[in-house]
Design a protein around this motif. Structure first.
Motif, PDB file in Angstrom:
ATOM      1  N   THR A  32       0.964  -1.015   0.060  1.00  0.00           N
ATOM      2  CA  THR A  32       0.028  -0.076   0.094  1.00  0.00           C
ATOM      3  C   THR A  32       0.820   1.307   0.290  1.00  0.00           C
ATOM      4  O   THR A  32       2.035   1.177   0.435  1.00  0.00           O
ATOM      5  N   TYR A  48       1.513  11.778   1.920  1.00  0.00           N
ATOM      6  CA  TYR A  48       0.892  10.967   1.078  1.00  0.00           C
ATOM      7  C   TYR A  48       2.119  10.710  -0.096  1.00  0.00           C
ATOM      8  O   TYR A  48       3.084  11.480  -0.113  1.00  0.00           O
ATOM      9  N   PHE A  60      -1.427   9.363  -4.612  1.00  0.00           N
ATOM     10  CA  PHE A  60      -2.109   8.347  -3.849  1.00  0.00           C
ATOM     11  C   PHE A  60      -2.893   9.150  -2.565  1.00  0.00           C
ATOM     12  O   PHE A  60      -3.397   8.507  -1.580  1.00  0.00           O
ATOM     13  N   GLY A  62      -5.316  10.565  -0.151  1.00  0.00           N
ATOM     14  CA  GLY A  62      -6.613   9.700   0.259  1.00  0.00           C
ATOM     15  C   GLY A  62      -6.726   8.164  -0.038  1.00  0.00           C
ATOM     16  O   GLY A  62      -7.781   7.995   0.268  1.00  0.00           O
ATOM     17  N   ARG A  63      -5.700   7.778  -0.511  1.00  0.00           N
ATOM     18  CA  ARG A  63      -5.896   6.242  -0.805  1.00  0.00           C
ATOM     19  C   ARG A  63      -4.584   5.703  -0.409  1.00  0.00           C
ATOM     20  O   ARG A  63      -4.069   4.562  -1.137  1.00  0.00           O
ATOM     21  N   GLU A  65      -4.415   3.339   1.816  1.00  0.00           N
ATOM     22  CA  GLU A  65      -4.679   1.687   2.053  1.00  0.00           C
ATOM     23  C   GLU A  65      -4.999   1.146   0.849  1.00  0.00           C
ATOM     24  O   GLU A  65      -5.189  -0.090   1.063  1.00  0.00           O
ATOM     25  N   GLU A  66      -5.010   1.508  -0.350  1.00  0.00           N
ATOM     26  CA  GLU A  66      -5.252   0.923  -1.560  1.00  0.00           C
ATOM     27  C   GLU A  66      -3.986   0.184  -1.727  1.00  0.00           C
ATOM     28  O   GLU A  66      -3.218   0.407  -1.729  1.00  0.00           O
TER      29      GLU A  66
END
Length: 87
Positions: A32, A48, A60, A62-63, A65-66
């Protein structure tokens, strides 16, 4: 079933070396953005990750943990989410 689980564990543990803020970091191939930051010693709560590909930037924000796949010698930078100090 145990054999399949063992095979999946081996795949998950495959690592590659990427660059984060100019520093080489060894990371799992499947990971991640927040994990990449953590392995680079950067606080994911205040930063980030951005993937740099040529002249393109893939944020990435706001993402964190994607799940992503990273490749050998990819380049990333961290971006602070805090205020920018002025002199």
């Amino acid at each position: 079933m145990t054999t399949v689980d063992t095979q999946h564990q081996e795949i998950r543990h495959e690592t590659v070396t990427v660059t984060v803020d100019g520093e080489a970091v060894e990371v799992p191939k499947r990971t991640t953005p927040n994990a990449v930051l953590g392995l680079a010693g950067i606080d994911a709560a205040t930063h980030y990750l951005v993937r740099i590909t040529g002249r393109h930037q893939h944020s990435f924000a706001g993402r964190g943990e994607e799940e992503i796949t990273v490749h050998e010698r990819e380049t990333f930078v961290s971006v602070s989410t805090g205020p920018t100090p002025t002199a």
